[in-house]
Write an enzyme that holds these catalytic residues in place. Sequence first.
Site, PDB file in Angstrom:
ATOM      1  N   CYS A   2       0.844  -1.185   0.000  1.00 61.40           N
ATOM      2  CA  CYS A   2       0.000   0.000   0.000  1.00 61.40           C
ATOM      3  C   CYS A   2       0.882   1.238   0.000  1.00 61.40           C
ATOM      4  CB  CYS A   2      -0.891   0.009   1.232  1.00 61.40           C
ATOM      5  SG  CYS A   2      -1.815  -1.510   1.433  1.00 61.40           S
ATOM      6  N   ARG A  27       1.585   1.573  -6.216  1.00 60.61           N
ATOM      7  CA  ARG A  27       1.796   0.606  -5.127  1.00 60.61           C
ATOM      8  C   ARG A  27       0.552  -0.226  -4.847  1.00 60.61           C
ATOM      9  NH1 ARG A  27       6.286   1.089  -1.383  1.00 60.61           N
ATOM     10  NH2 ARG A  27       5.010  -0.245  -0.089  1.00 60.61           N
ATOM     11  N   TRP A  77      -3.785  -1.889  -1.397  1.00 60.70           N
ATOM     12  CA  TRP A  77      -3.757  -3.174  -2.105  1.00 60.70           C
ATOM     13  C   TRP A  77      -4.258  -4.181  -1.088  1.00 60.70           C
ATOM     14  CZ3 TRP A  77      -1.335  -7.969  -1.719  1.00 60.70           C
ATOM     15  CH2 TRP A  77      -1.335  -8.739  -2.878  1.00 60.70           C
ATOM     16  N   ASN A 103       0.583  -0.389   6.253  1.00 63.93           N
ATOM     17  CA  ASN A 103       1.065  -1.252   5.192  1.00 63.93           C
ATOM     18  C   ASN A 103       1.666  -2.478   5.876  1.00 63.93           C
ATOM     19  OD1 ASN A 103       2.050  -2.309   2.838  1.00 63.93           O
ATOM     20  ND2 ASN A 103       3.766  -0.877   2.665  1.00 63.93           N
ATOM     21  N   GLY A 104       1.233  -3.678   5.471  1.00 66.47           N
ATOM     22  CA  GLY A 104       1.730  -4.886   6.124  1.00 66.47           C
ATOM     23  C   GLY A 104       0.565  -5.752   6.555  1.00 66.47           C
ATOM     24  N   GLU A 489      10.825 -13.839 -19.099  1.00 67.96           N
ATOM     25  CA  GLU A 489      10.475 -12.447 -18.859  1.00 67.96           C
ATOM     26  C   GLU A 489       9.456 -11.965 -19.906  1.00 67.96           C
ATOM     27  OE1 GLU A 489      10.618 -10.433 -16.589  1.00 67.96           O
ATOM     28  OE2 GLU A 489      10.409  -8.453 -17.481  1.00 67.96           O
ATOM     29  N   LYS A 493       5.809 -10.494 -18.942  1.00 65.77           N
ATOM     30  CA  LYS A 493       5.319  -9.174 -19.389  1.00 65.77           C
ATOM     31  C   LYS A 493       3.964  -9.335 -20.072  1.00 65.77           C
ATOM     32  CE  LYS A 493       7.146  -6.920 -17.567  1.00 65.77           C
ATOM     33  NZ  LYS A 493       8.258  -7.254 -16.769  1.00 65.77           N
ATOM     34  N   GLU A 496       1.215 -10.158 -17.500  1.00 59.07           N
ATOM     35  CA  GLU A 496       0.954  -9.042 -16.580  1.00 59.07           C
ATOM     36  C   GLU A 496       0.101  -7.952 -17.212  1.00 59.07           C
ATOM     37  OE1 GLU A 496       4.387  -7.749 -13.606  1.00 59.07           O
ATOM     38  OE2 GLU A 496       5.080  -7.955 -15.657  1.00 59.07           O
ATOM     39  N   HIS A 512       9.103 -32.301 -23.783  1.00 57.44           N
ATOM     40  CA  HIS A 512       8.779 -33.065 -22.580  1.00 57.44           C
ATOM     41  C   HIS A 512       7.424 -32.666 -21.995  1.00 57.44           C
ATOM     42  CE1 HIS A 512      12.815 -34.725 -22.685  1.00 57.44           C
ATOM     43  NE2 HIS A 512      13.177 -33.518 -23.058  1.00 57.44           N
ATOM     44  N   LYS A 611       3.301  -2.487  -7.416  1.00 55.88           N
ATOM     45  CA  LYS A 611       4.688  -2.316  -7.843  1.00 55.88           C
ATOM     46  C   LYS A 611       5.674  -2.884  -6.832  1.00 55.88           C
ATOM     47  CE  LYS A 611       7.867  -0.450 -10.534  1.00 55.88           C
ATOM     48  NZ  LYS A 611       8.089  -1.205 -11.780  1.00 55.88           N
TER      49      LYS A 611
HETATM   50  C1  F6R Z   1       7.115  -7.527 -13.055  1.00 62.31           C
HETATM   51  C2  F6R Z   1       7.579  -6.879 -11.845  1.00 62.31           C
HETATM   52  C3  F6R Z   1       7.694  -7.716 -10.634  1.00 62.31           C
HETATM   53  C4  F6R Z   1       8.909  -7.304  -9.797  1.00 62.31           C
HETATM   54  C5  F6R Z   1       8.943  -8.077  -8.486  1.00 62.31           C
HETATM   55  C6  F6R Z   1      10.180  -7.755  -7.674  1.00 62.31           C
HETATM   56  O1  F6R Z   1       7.035  -6.653 -14.132  1.00 62.31           O
HETATM   57  O2  F6R Z   1       7.833  -5.715 -11.817  1.00 62.31           O
HETATM   58  O3  F6R Z   1       7.757  -9.074 -10.960  1.00 62.31           O
HETATM   59  O4  F6R Z   1      10.064  -7.533 -10.540  1.00 62.31           O
HETATM   60  O5  F6R Z   1       7.799  -7.772  -7.757  1.00 62.31           O
HETATM   61  O6  F6R Z   1      10.247  -6.402  -7.351  1.00 62.31           O
HETATM   62  P1  F6R Z   1      11.605  -5.731  -6.901  1.00 62.31           P
HETATM   63  O7  F6R Z   1      12.515  -5.755  -8.087  1.00 62.31           O
HETATM   64  O8  F6R Z   1      11.230  -4.346  -6.496  1.00 62.31           O
HETATM   65  O9  F6R Z   1      12.155  -6.559  -5.779  1.00 62.31           O
END
Ligand code: F6R
Length: 616
Positions: A2, A27, A77, A103-104, A489, A493, A496, A512, A611
């Site tokens: 959050c 966030r 969140w 937050n938590g 990756e 992407k 997501e 496999h 994020k």
């Molecule tokens: C995907 C993305 C997340 C972060 C993950 C780790 O696009 O952004 O998978 O990579 O939550 O976040 P950090 O790098 O801040 O530890």
Amino acid sequence: MCGIVGYVGRRNAVPILVQALKDLEYRGYDSAGIAVLAPESNRLVIVKREGKIARLEAALAEAGIPDANLGIGHTRWATHGRPADHNAHPHTSCHGEVVVIHNGIVENYAELRAELVSRGHRFASETDTETVAHLMEEQLAEGHSLLDALRLVAGRLEGSQAIVAASPREPNALVAARVGNAGGIVIGFGEGESFLASDLPALLPHTRRVVFLEDGQFARVSADDVLVVGRDGARLEIPVHEVALDPSSALKGPYPHFMLKEMLEQPEAISDTIRSLVTFEPPTLHLDDVPISPERLRQVQRVVLIGMGTSLHAAMVGRQFVEQIARLPAEADNASEFRHREPVIDARTLVVSVTQSGETVDVLEAMAVAARAGALQITVCNTEGSQATRLADGTVYTRAGVERCVASTKCFTTALAALYGLALWLGHIRGVLDSGELQHHLSELMRVPDACARALELRPAAQRLAAELASTASMLYLGRGLAYPVAMEGALKMKEVSYIHAEGYAAGEMKHGPIALIEPSVPTVAVAPKHALRSKMAANVEQVRARGGRVIAVVTEGDEELIRLADAALPVPEVSRLAEPIVAVVPLQLLAYETAVARGCDVDQPRNLAKTVTVE
Ligand code: F6R
């Protein structure tokens, strides 16, 4: 996860809080709210709404919230309690004596709630947070100050928390707590005003003079004064940091989405990252923020790289850099798995954590496990002053600037550049790479920003493919060697931002199991640049096509054979073998972005995501 903000000063808090919440909306964005202390009545006024900040703004206009010099705000969140007006923060207590944002997770909240209910408290929400407000009100009733009330209550909470609270009893101050690694609290110092936030971006428009609260620290913040105490209530002297981030880099500018802006910023961000690690003529590496002696580094016998999500994929590439350049045994692991499985590490292990935010709880907890085992730690991080940088023995900073889109792009490619630099540095110090080889690698690395700029020119091609992919339900991404984590990756992407189901596999794995999925409606993206076992990838492409599958191939420019073999190709400029993953991921980012746009998705704030993930 959050976002938390607070203001106390001489200006009207409301617009400051609303703007700060917008700066933190990445966030969490399932609900938002603010509370201010109305100066004339000395009463708390709370306005909160399910949904994005725009809905809160409309509600504030409707409610006619008074001007106030003190207030707090929150963007949520959801963890406990579905997104709804009544579960949005801030939360208050029975008599409106305390208002809290959090937050938590209060892990023992059910027990605390039952206890409070038995003492006659009535709850207005299903959240864990509300217990904090009720417990603090009891402490105030016993005559404790607001700061002591928070400190005493924090001592009863299980789990990691970041909390900010206010009360009409102390109308000139906010209080804040950080317990564990659930998220940061940053205090910003202005002229006759002070700010609080979970992250720097919310403070940067106002000040660069900040204090980061550590685990077990509590603060009382007024317009002209900040007091920080420890768990025992004793005053602590806390250093004030001057942060260097440029607030203008956090703005969207003319771009429709932060994701597009951030992808386009990659050449510059990668170049800035490389330049921060390299001195030229002759090119040599200097890792200024890694104050670890060569003797200590030479004791390292094994490297474990950890991260989550996109950062885990960067760690997977980094693992291959370390093995292939520094010739050290290396492995990459998901931080949340690593921390729970009693990993075998000791003082001869170097743990490299990759984390854009430096605040991801799984990573911080894994770092704590590594610290207890006496391992040496380096973090690859984009956020100055974050918790990861404070836990590690050294930091390799990525110079990506603020990344606002929830889906990470420039932080991935800059992390790869930083990990490449780190592996070179380790190899050089350990004597497996002589100065000539080091200089050769560095000159190859310096070609990457231009190559990425050219790869970004694939946007129109990605747009054309996206028009077809928009109606797809499921996709496969395949790669080998350094292109395997890139395929992972690319798939991440795509899922997501476009919500298309996409799986990344090591191409050797295809036969496999995943090959059973191949059919005309399931496109395969083959990441097959020149040096990533390209001829074996060509065989995979043949196998997919032989089963009626459609293939989009990321290839090196001029690879006419693969271009002919695939149904569509995204050719990237040729770079050296180890630099390939940094360039090959760019068309995959573009493809995910354009597909999400074609599907009308909320690109910068995909559903259910946040994020910075500060809950387990
Ligand atoms: C995907 C993305 C997340 C972060 C993950 C780790 O696009 O952004 O998978 O990579 O939550 O976040 P950090 O790098 O801040 O530890």
